[in-house]
Scaffold this active site. Structure first.
Site, PDB file in Angstrom:
ATOM      1  N   CYS A   8       0.862  -1.179   0.000  1.00  0.00           N
ATOM      2  CA  CYS A   8       0.000   0.000   0.000  1.00  0.00           C
ATOM      3  C   CYS A   8       0.903   1.236   0.000  1.00  0.00           C
ATOM      4  CB  CYS A   8      -0.983  -0.009   1.165  1.00  0.00           C
ATOM      5  SG  CYS A   8      -0.272   0.219   2.813  1.00  0.00           S
ATOM      6  N   ASN A  11       2.382   1.576   4.278  1.00  0.00           N
ATOM      7  CA  ASN A  11       2.621   0.321   4.989  1.00  0.00           C
ATOM      8  C   ASN A  11       2.300   0.408   6.474  1.00  0.00           C
ATOM      9  OD1 ASN A  11       5.372  -1.902   5.724  1.00  0.00           O
ATOM     10  ND2 ASN A  11       3.351  -2.480   5.028  1.00  0.00           N
ATOM     11  N   CYS A  13      -1.491   0.806   7.252  1.00  0.00           N
ATOM     12  CA  CYS A  13      -2.924   0.504   7.359  1.00  0.00           C
ATOM     13  C   CYS A  13      -3.316  -0.747   6.574  1.00  0.00           C
ATOM     14  CB  CYS A  13      -3.767   1.683   6.878  1.00  0.00           C
ATOM     15  SG  CYS A  13      -3.631   3.181   7.875  1.00  0.00           S
ATOM     16  N   ARG A  14      -3.445  -0.613   5.267  1.00  0.00           N
ATOM     17  CA  ARG A  14      -4.003  -1.686   4.440  1.00  0.00           C
ATOM     18  C   ARG A  14      -3.087  -2.889   4.278  1.00  0.00           C
ATOM     19  NH1 ARG A  14      -5.267   1.831  -0.718  1.00  0.00           N
ATOM     20  NH2 ARG A  14      -3.296   2.725  -0.012  1.00  0.00           N
ATOM     21  N   SER A  15      -1.846  -2.657   3.860  1.00  0.00           N
ATOM     22  CA  SER A  15      -0.969  -3.810   3.603  1.00  0.00           C
ATOM     23  C   SER A  15      -0.590  -4.565   4.875  1.00  0.00           C
ATOM     24  CB  SER A  15       0.256  -3.418   2.778  1.00  0.00           C
ATOM     25  OG  SER A  15       1.025  -2.432   3.403  1.00  0.00           O
ATOM     26  N   ASP A 127      -8.333   3.633   1.433  1.00  0.00           N
ATOM     27  CA  ASP A 127      -7.282   3.862   2.426  1.00  0.00           C
ATOM     28  C   ASP A 127      -7.907   4.404   3.713  1.00  0.00           C
ATOM     29  OD1 ASP A 127      -5.056   4.493   3.924  1.00  0.00           O
ATOM     30  OD2 ASP A 127      -3.967   5.368   2.235  1.00  0.00           O
TER      31      ASP A 127
END
Length: 162
Positions: A8, A11, A13-15, A127
């Site tokens: 993401c 690095n 939140c999402r990933s 995001d």
């Protein structure tokens, strides 16, 4: 060993959420020693930081470990170190492809996470750093990680038939 890298922007939140969820799913299926999982960001703003507090709170709620996870940036070496590089949105995929340049051995698969969830109307994982909606991201990530494991199993079956 098969290897997966989730990517993401920062690095945090999402990933890392996808990394933790996928690791958890692999552990439940006793596949954690078969598939290596990591995450990285295209940007360098959060290097060395733990996942975002919203990601940590959500993972805690579901009893999913994020122990030892720290933000890092995508490197050129990731292209040869990972079999699957799964990008959270169009911009991440574009940036990853720019980092890797013309490097291509035909083995590494770079694609968007939402390609795994063709039935969803969105093409990007939103995001939550900006939206604040960590629950929505978790629902997408949990469903997509199931599909990713199915894809890996199908790819391995095809590879073994050759």
């Amino acid at each position: 060993m098969i290897s997966v890298l989730f990517v993401c922007l920062g690095n945090i939140c999402r990933s890392p959420m996808a990394e933790a969820v996928f690791r958890h799913q692999l552990k439940e299926k006793q596949l954690e020693t078969t598939i290596k999982v990591d995450s990285a960001g295209t940007g360098d703003w959060h290097l060395g930081k733990v996942p975002h507090e919203g990601t940590r709170a959500l993972l805690d709620r579901y009893g999913i470990s994020y122990e030892g996870m720290r933000a890092r940036q995508v490197t050129l070496e990731d292209y040869t170190d990972f079999d699957y590089i799964v990008c959270m949105d169009n911009n991440n995929e574009r940036d990853v492809r720019a980092i890797f340049g013309s490097k291509s051995d035909g083995n590494t698969k770079v694609f968007k996470f939402m390609d795994l969830l063709a039935d969803k109307k969105t093409c990007d994982v939103p995001d939550p750093y900006y939206t604040g909606n960590f629950d929505e991201v978790y629902e997408l990530v949990a469903a997509g990680c199931v599909k990713l494991l199915e894809r890996i199993c199908e790819d391995q079956l095809k590879h073994s038939e050759v």
